[in-house]
Design a protein around this motif. Structure first.
Motif, PDB file in Angstrom:
ATOM      1  N   LEU A 125     -19.048 -11.904  -3.913  1.00 22.63           N
ATOM      2  CA  LEU A 125     -18.211 -11.052  -4.546  1.00 22.63           C
ATOM      3  C   LEU A 125     -18.384 -11.311  -6.073  1.00 22.63           C
ATOM      4  CD1 LEU A 125     -15.339  -9.312  -4.423  1.00 22.63           C
ATOM      5  CD2 LEU A 125     -14.168 -11.377  -4.492  1.00 22.63           C
ATOM      6  N   TYR A 126     -18.650 -10.000  -6.580  1.00 18.64           N
ATOM      7  CA  TYR A 126     -19.251  -9.955  -7.893  1.00 18.64           C
ATOM      8  C   TYR A 126     -17.954  -9.131  -8.731  1.00 18.64           C
ATOM      9  CZ  TYR A 126     -22.272 -10.010 -12.046  1.00 18.64           C
ATOM     10  OH  TYR A 126     -22.876 -10.608 -13.154  1.00 18.64           O
ATOM     11  N   ILE A 127     -17.124  -9.875  -9.728  1.00 21.67           N
ATOM     12  CA  ILE A 127     -16.117  -9.437 -10.286  1.00 21.67           C
ATOM     13  C   ILE A 127     -16.229  -8.958 -11.881  1.00 21.67           C
ATOM     14  CG2 ILE A 127     -13.672  -9.968 -10.896  1.00 21.67           C
ATOM     15  CD1 ILE A 127     -13.941 -11.890  -8.406  1.00 21.67           C
ATOM     16  N   CYS A 128     -15.779  -7.749 -11.985  1.00 19.97           N
ATOM     17  CA  CYS A 128     -15.939  -7.269 -13.409  1.00 19.97           C
ATOM     18  C   CYS A 128     -14.588  -8.009 -13.997  1.00 19.97           C
ATOM     19  CB  CYS A 128     -15.367  -5.790 -13.566  1.00 19.97           C
ATOM     20  SG  CYS A 128     -15.177  -5.119 -15.149  1.00 19.97           S
ATOM     21  N   HIS A 129     -15.106  -8.810 -14.934  1.00 17.45           N
ATOM     22  CA  HIS A 129     -13.820  -9.669 -15.587  1.00 17.45           C
ATOM     23  C   HIS A 129     -12.725  -9.221 -16.164  1.00 17.45           C
ATOM     24  CE1 HIS A 129     -13.745 -14.518 -17.026  1.00 17.45           C
ATOM     25  NE2 HIS A 129     -12.507 -13.628 -16.733  1.00 17.45           N
ATOM     26  N   MET A 130     -13.005  -8.139 -16.715  1.00 18.62           N
ATOM     27  CA  MET A 130     -11.714  -7.092 -17.480  1.00 18.62           C
ATOM     28  C   MET A 130     -12.399  -5.840 -17.604  1.00 18.62           C
ATOM     29  SD  MET A 130     -11.984  -8.910 -21.291  1.00 18.62           S
ATOM     30  CE  MET A 130     -12.192 -10.650 -20.516  1.00 18.62           C
ATOM     31  N   TRP A 131     -11.268  -4.826 -17.722  1.00 23.61           N
ATOM     32  CA  TRP A 131     -11.792  -3.391 -18.118  1.00 23.61           C
ATOM     33  C   TRP A 131     -12.256  -3.308 -19.379  1.00 23.61           C
ATOM     34  CZ3 TRP A 131     -11.265   0.715 -14.604  1.00 23.61           C
ATOM     35  CH2 TRP A 131     -11.221   1.826 -15.120  1.00 23.61           C
ATOM     36  N   ASP A 132     -13.554  -2.346 -19.290  1.00 23.83           N
ATOM     37  CA  ASP A 132     -14.406  -2.498 -20.525  1.00 23.83           C
ATOM     38  C   ASP A 132     -13.961  -0.985 -21.061  1.00 23.83           C
ATOM     39  OD1 ASP A 132     -16.340  -1.924 -22.154  1.00 23.83           O
ATOM     40  OD2 ASP A 132     -18.056  -2.355 -20.911  1.00 23.83           O
ATOM     41  N   TYR A 133     -13.334  -0.946 -22.198  1.00 28.67           N
ATOM     42  CA  TYR A 133     -12.780   0.151 -22.876  1.00 28.67           C
ATOM     43  C   TYR A 133     -13.759   1.009 -23.627  1.00 28.67           C
ATOM     44  CZ  TYR A 133      -7.993  -0.957 -21.492  1.00 28.67           C
ATOM     45  OH  TYR A 133      -6.747  -1.324 -20.760  1.00 28.67           O
ATOM     46  N   HIS A 134     -14.979   0.441 -23.675  1.00 26.36           N
ATOM     47  CA  HIS A 134     -16.283   0.930 -24.395  1.00 26.36           C
ATOM     48  C   HIS A 134     -17.189   1.568 -23.567  1.00 26.36           C
ATOM     49  CE1 HIS A 134     -14.442  -0.878 -28.191  1.00 26.36           C
ATOM     50  NE2 HIS A 134     -14.410  -1.983 -27.603  1.00 26.36           N
ATOM     51  N   THR A 135     -16.856   1.589 -22.207  1.00 25.80           N
ATOM     52  CA  THR A 135     -17.966   1.969 -21.352  1.00 25.80           C
ATOM     53  C   THR A 135     -17.216   2.970 -20.134  1.00 25.80           C
ATOM     54  OG1 THR A 135     -19.435   0.055 -21.605  1.00 25.80           O
ATOM     55  CG2 THR A 135     -19.764   1.355 -19.654  1.00 25.80           C
ATOM     56  N   PRO A 136     -17.569   4.070 -19.950  1.00 28.39           N
ATOM     57  CA  PRO A 136     -17.258   4.923 -18.908  1.00 28.39           C
ATOM     58  C   PRO A 136     -17.403   3.961 -17.460  1.00 28.39           C
ATOM     59  CG  PRO A 136     -18.661   6.241 -20.112  1.00 28.39           C
ATOM     60  CD  PRO A 136     -18.827   4.880 -20.813  1.00 28.39           C
TER      61      PRO A 136
END
Length: 332
Positions: A125-136
């Motif tokens: 399970l590979y998790i995006c640690h937080m929303w990236d506000y600089h990347t679509p």
């Protein structure tokens, strides 16, 4: 131990996930209270003995040493197919953005480094640690989808996001035939229940697994206030999440204490027994064996409907805290 399917994935996980932020070389990261390798191994071994097969770490924990400790221990103590290993990657750094590093390049670099740290060929399970506000978000999804197709990742999740962000991401994934997020790791416990407003309903509707962190509010829901720990003394981040609401939270904590006495169990068991009625698998940090015992024993504790209402009824709304407050973009 009880086991369940992780959302819409094919991963079967224990209903307790061991949080591994407390493992790592104290000289390589911001926390001085983390366990050295030998101590970490003992905790991981005991978790396996108690039936925990789900382990959560991150490349950001103690300079990657948490991944190294966890990967080495699991490689030596369990067959690879018997454990479900989650780790997390961070959004692009300011330096990467300035250098023109794309989201795909940044994720690929992070993924390959995590695989090296873990000593494994794939991550469950590979998790995006937080929303990236600089990347679509589509760019993030494309990079993760390619990692899944390459066999380096089995499923993907996200942490620290709003319900609208998760809904948007998975709608785009469906439209573009990309891999969707199957889980969300958010800040949720008896004294921080804001995710019940939107996120919990979305997850129930779309069968997205909730695997919340800070399940015991950095210890506040597991011990009397006077039983201070080294982490409690030094963890300024945790204090930033809870100190401002300490007075209102204490009313809930007092009820946890009351029910623990009534059932002759630990506060940990009461707090997690409540949380287990809401989520798939809470992420529970463990640096001592009794932390594991309390978490596992919570699976056998059934709270009545009246007891659940008693724990919930004096909760008051909280403002955003922690990563969610820090990472939210400024508005004009």
């Amino acid at each position: 131990m009880l086991y369940t399917r992780l959302g819409n994935s094919d991963l079967t996980v224990s209903r307790i996930c061991m949080g591994c932020m407390g493992f790592g070389d104290a000289s390589t990261g911001p926390h001085s209270w983390t366990l050295a390798e030998a101590e970490s191994r003992d905790i991981i071994r005991y978790g396996l003995e108690r039936g925990i097969n789900f382990y959560d770490t991150a490349i950001a924990y103690q300079g990657g040493s948490s991944e190294r400790y966890v990967g080495k221990a699991l490689r030596e103590m369990a067959r690879r197919e018997e454990v479900v290993l989650a780790t997390k990657f961070l959004p692009r750094s300011d330096a990467q953005i300035a250098a023109g590093v794309s989201a795909k390049e940044a994720i690929t670099l992070s993924l390959n480094q995590s695989l090296r740290n873990l000593g494994m060929e794939y991550i469950d399970l590979y998790i995006c640690h937080m929303w990236d506000y600089h990347t679509p978000i589509t760019e993030v999804l494309v990079a993760l989808h390619e990692a899944v197709k390459a066999g380096k990742v089995r499923a993907i999740g996200i942490s620290n996001c709003f319900a609208w962000q998760l809904a948007k991401a998975n709608a785009l994934a469906q439209r573009e035939n990309l891999t969707p997020f199957v889980s969300v790791q958010s800040h949720y416990n008896l004294i921080m229940r804001e995710d019940e407003r939107e996120l919990a309903g979305l997850c129930a509707e779309d069968n997205i697994a909730m695997t919340p962190y800070s399940a015991l509010a950095s210890g506040r829901l597991s011990r009397p206030a006077e039983a201070e720990t080294r982490r409690g003394q030094e963890d300024n981040y945790a204090r930033g999440k809870y100190d401002k609401t300490a007075a209102q939270d204490q009313r809930v904590i007092d009820r946890v204490t009351e029910l623990a006495v009534r059932h002759a169990v630990s506060m940990t068991e009461i707090s997690l027994a409540w949380l287990l009625t809401k989520v798939t698998a809470p992420v529970v940090g463990a640096t001592k064996k009794h932390h594991i015992d309390g978490a596992v024993n919570a699976l056998n504790l059934v709270l009545s409907a009246d007891e659940i209402r008693y724990l919930e009824e004096c909760y008051l709304p909280h403002s955003l805290s922690g990563i969610m407050a820090q990472n939210r973009p400024l508005t004009t």
